[in-house]
Scaffold this motif. Structure first.
Motif, short mmCIF file in Angstrom:
data_model
loop_
_atom_site.label_atom_id
_atom_site.label_comp_id
_atom_site.label_asym_id
_atom_site.label_seq_id
_atom_site.Cartn_x
_atom_site.Cartn_y
_atom_site.Cartn_z
N PRO A 74 2.43 10.53 13.68
CA PRO A 74 3.16 10.27 12.42
C PRO A 74 4.56 10.88 12.47
CG PRO A 74 1.39 11.86 12.08
CD PRO A 74 1.26 11.38 13.47
N ASP A 75 5.53 10.21 11.83
CA ASP A 75 6.91 10.71 11.82
C ASP A 75 7.10 11.80 10.77
OD1 ASP A 75 7.66 8.99 13.83
OD2 ASP A 75 8.20 7.39 12.45
N ASN A 76 6.30 11.74 9.71
CA ASN A 76 6.38 12.76 8.66
C ASN A 76 4.99 13.34 8.46
OD1 ASN A 76 7.86 10.05 7.65
ND2 ASN A 76 9.17 11.82 7.52
N PHE A 77 4.93 14.35 7.60
CA PHE A 77 3.64 14.98 7.39
C PHE A 77 2.67 14.02 6.69
CE2 PHE A 77 0.57 17.26 4.83
CZ PHE A 77 -0.06 17.97 5.83
N PHE A 93 1.80 1.77 6.17
CA PHE A 93 1.83 3.23 6.02
C PHE A 93 3.02 3.67 5.17
CE2 PHE A 93 -1.34 3.40 9.27
CZ PHE A 93 -1.99 4.59 9.05
N SER A 94 4.18 3.01 5.36
CA SER A 94 5.35 3.46 4.59
C SER A 94 5.17 3.13 3.11
CB SER A 94 6.64 2.87 5.16
OG SER A 94 6.62 1.50 5.04
N GLU A 95 4.46 2.02 2.83
CA GLU A 95 4.23 1.66 1.42
C GLU A 95 3.18 2.56 0.77
OE1 GLU A 95 3.25 -2.48 1.45
OE2 GLU A 95 5.33 -3.06 1.82
N LYS A 96 2.11 2.82 1.53
CA LYS A 96 0.98 3.55 0.93
C LYS A 96 1.15 5.07 1.00
CE LYS A 96 -4.02 3.53 0.70
NZ LYS A 96 -5.26 3.04 1.28
N TYR A 97 1.66 5.57 2.14
CA TYR A 97 1.72 7.03 2.32
C TYR A 97 3.14 7.56 2.45
CZ TYR A 97 -3.23 6.46 3.27
OH TYR A 97 -4.56 6.15 3.17
N LYS A 143 10.02 5.91 14.13
CA LYS A 143 9.41 4.58 13.97
C LYS A 143 9.66 3.70 15.21
CE LYS A 143 9.21 0.94 10.54
NZ LYS A 143 9.93 0.30 9.45
N PHE A 144 9.36 4.25 16.37
CA PHE A 144 9.66 3.53 17.62
C PHE A 144 8.39 3.24 18.41
CE2 PHE A 144 9.98 8.11 18.42
CZ PHE A 144 9.08 8.26 19.47
N VAL A 145 8.53 2.32 19.33
CA VAL A 145 7.49 2.09 20.34
C VAL A 145 8.17 2.32 21.67
CG1 VAL A 145 5.96 0.40 21.42
CG2 VAL A 145 6.29 0.36 18.95
N LYS A 146 7.74 3.33 22.41
CA LYS A 146 8.42 3.65 23.67
C LYS A 146 7.42 3.57 24.82
CE LYS A 146 12.57 5.03 23.84
NZ LYS A 146 13.58 4.02 23.60
#
Lengths: 400, 184
Positions: free
Chosen positions: A177-180, A243-247, A286-289
């Motif tokens: 996850p990018d944030n907590f 995820f960005s909408e819900k959490y 928010k990347f795919v590497k």
């Protein structure tokens, strides 16, 4: 329903849950008793029994309302549905009864209260079994990913127990996850998404959790020998929107190369984590590497910080000085130009300036640095120097 | 995760007891731990401190990823072990490790590294270096999660600067004069 009938229903549901472990029986029996459509979903709003197609509204919003509601149930007049939380003190699941009139609620509630006990038993048992299963699965996966099983035969035998064929090629993707966010919720949501993905595409997806990351292990090709690696990663990545909408958080994915699972899958895991760490280092979210596409960064992150700093100043110090002395915007302009693949129109739009202003700035950059920006070599040098800036920020406070 | 080290920069007096204990345990010719002295000017003050370094039993061990012979593994308790017996001394791990933890043993022609003294009998686990430290600057800890080392990057310790990828299992207590932005 009479009291005797309710008791009989309670016994019937308890028998079904304890002996057969059947949730569908509970739903069918409630459907019979109420003569209405019944759905059961878990506390995250995922429908466990019934179908998604029966829901033509944003279920999460209603479940949030039902949880916040202080009463024992929540009735929504607009959609005529009754939401009945299951569990004492802690929400375990929610029963949704469809097409309910307000005056019918009084008769429906005793039946749902009767189902409460059996459903609590069902979910306690289900969660306990799943927890034990996951514990042993996670330990095996972690041993595998840290090369902690010495014999190949042992890996193959253990993988067979779980129904996995580790003689084939697998890859590992690490999702962070990018944030907590509560890692348990994060993992549960992703597990649901990956399970659905595996079922829809007839592919094997193994999941595990470690150190705040969600691990996905899957085959490069599906049973029809079609390459599905990129498709799996892409579809998981799409869940970012959800995820960005819900959490209010997003996640990033690092992907390793494909290896024979029983021999070298641990390498894929380490590569996925390295890809994730390097992309984080240069400030991406928010990347795919993919480890295979890290390019120049594979070399850069291993260099001594002072060498990188030297290169950065050698390449860009004239521009930095100019900006400092003239309150200029040349370095951000160069950064934007390179980020937009040297496309003048896109860069001008991104910087909210006129194309001619941008052209003037580019000429100025060329003049100050004494280079020709139409030459690839010069652009590459500047690109590397700008990327080094992100790495240097970690070491030196004078880099901004 | 699992076992790792806790190092208190302020408490370390640079006595080399940890390095000597490690060398003694490994028959005096192969000590894995070394103590280095750092002198720097930080915020206008001259600061001198010591840093004791060995294998950090990383969460993402580069040695494990790079070893072509598959000789490294990380145990469930977090300890990274090298199977020395099968080592053919290709030295890939030496080059891969940013902390220079694996060492080449010239006498037997193989690479070896710190194993947190798991081969010592006795319970609980007590690495010799930790036992030898007279000021308790070096301690053994068991944590679920080790913070990324971004908070230590401003320190001019070479090995720390490269830790963002490997995520070493180490916690460092920084003295006030070396703290970033005046806080820990």
């Amino acid at each position: 329903m009479e009291r005797m009938d309710l008791e009989a229903l309670n016994n019937e549901l308890l028998d079904a849950v304890l002996e057969k472990g059947s949730l569908s029986f509970v739903v069918n029996r409630l459907h019979q008793a109420l003569n209405k459509g019944v759905l059961i979903c878990d506390c995250l709003g995922r429908i466990l029994i019934g179908s998604n197609s029966e829901i033509e509204y944003d279920i999460d919003a209603y479940i949030a309302k039902a949880i916040d509601h202080s009463e024992a149930y929540y009735y929504d007049q607009e959609i005529c549905q009754l939401f009945f939380p299951i569990g004492w003190g802690k929400l375990i699941a929610i029963i949704i009864v469809r097409e309910v009139k307000e005056e019918e609620i009084e008769n429906i509630l005793p039946v749902l209260e009767t189902a409460n006990l059996s459903l609590c038993f069902y979910f306690s048992k289900y969660n306990a079994i799943r927890e034990v299963e996951n514990k042993y699965k996670d330990l095996f996966i972690q041993d595998l990913l840290f090369n902690n099983i010495l014999e190949n035969e042992e890996i193959l035998a253990k993988s067979k127990l779980w129904g996995w064929d580790f003689k084939k090629e697998y890859f590992v993707a690490v999702i962070e996850p990018d944030n907590f966010i509560n890692i348990k919720t994060f993992a549960e949501e992703l597990e649901y998404i990956t399970k659905k993905l595996a079922k829809e595409n007839d592919i094997e997806i193994i999941t595990s959790v470690r150190s705040g990351t969600f691990i996905v292990i899957s085959r490069e090709k599906n049973n029809q020998k079609e390459r599905v690696k990129e498709m799996i990663v892409e579809k998981i990545s799409r869940a970012n929107k959800y995820f960005s909408e819900k959490y209010d958080t997003t996640f990033s994915i690092g992907v390793g190369h494909t290896y024979l699972a029983y021999k070298e899958i641990y390498k894929s895991y380490q590569e996925a984590k390295t890809a994730l760490a390097i992309a984080r280092l240069i400030g991406e979210t928010k990347f795919v590497k993919y480890f295979g596409t890290l390019g120049i960064f594979k070399l850069l992150y291993k260099q001594e910080a002072y060498l990188l700093k030297e290169y950065y100043y050698e390449t860009l110090h004239k521009l930095i000085e100019f900006d400092k002395n003239n309150n200029g915007e040349l370095l951000p302009t160069l950064d934007a130009l390179i980020s937009n693949n040297m496309d003048i129109k896109l860069t001008a739009e991104a910087l909210f300036i006129h194309v001619n202003t941008l052209r003037y700035r580019i000429r100025k950059i060329e003049e100050i640095l004494r280079i020709d920006l139409s030459k690839l070599e010069n652009v590459v040098n500047l690109f590397v120097a700008l990327k080094i800036k992100a790495l240097l920020k970690l070491h030196y406070s004078d880099i901004d | 995760m699992g076992y790792g080290f806790l190092f208190n920069i302020d408490a370390c007096i640079g006595c080399q007891a940890c390095a000597a204990a490690c060398a003694k345990k490994n028959d005096f010719f192969l000590g894995f731990r070394r103590v280095q002295k750092y002198e720097l000017k930080y915020r206008g003050k001259n600061v001198v401190f010591y840093y004791s370094n060995s294998c950090n039993h990383c969460e993402n061990p580069e040695c494990l990823r790079r070893c072509p012979e598959r000789l490294y593994f990380k145990r469930r308790d977090g300890i990274v072990i090298h199977k020395m017996g099968e080592c053919r001394a290709c030295l890939t791990c030496l080059k891969a490790c940013p902390y220079q933890a694996p060492k080449f043993n010239h006498q037997i022609g193989k690479v070896s590294k710190c194993n947190l003294c798991v081969d010592e009998t006795g319970d609980p686990l007590q690495p010799k270096c930790v036992k030898a430290c007279p000021t308790f600057a070096l301690q053994l800890v068991h944590e679920d999660y080790y913070q990324p080392m971004a908070q230590y990057y401003h320190l001019p310790i070479d090995t720390i600067g490269k830790s963002h990828i490997t995520q070493p299992s180490i916690k460092i207590i920084i003295p006030p004069e070396l703290q970033k932005n005046g806080e820990n």
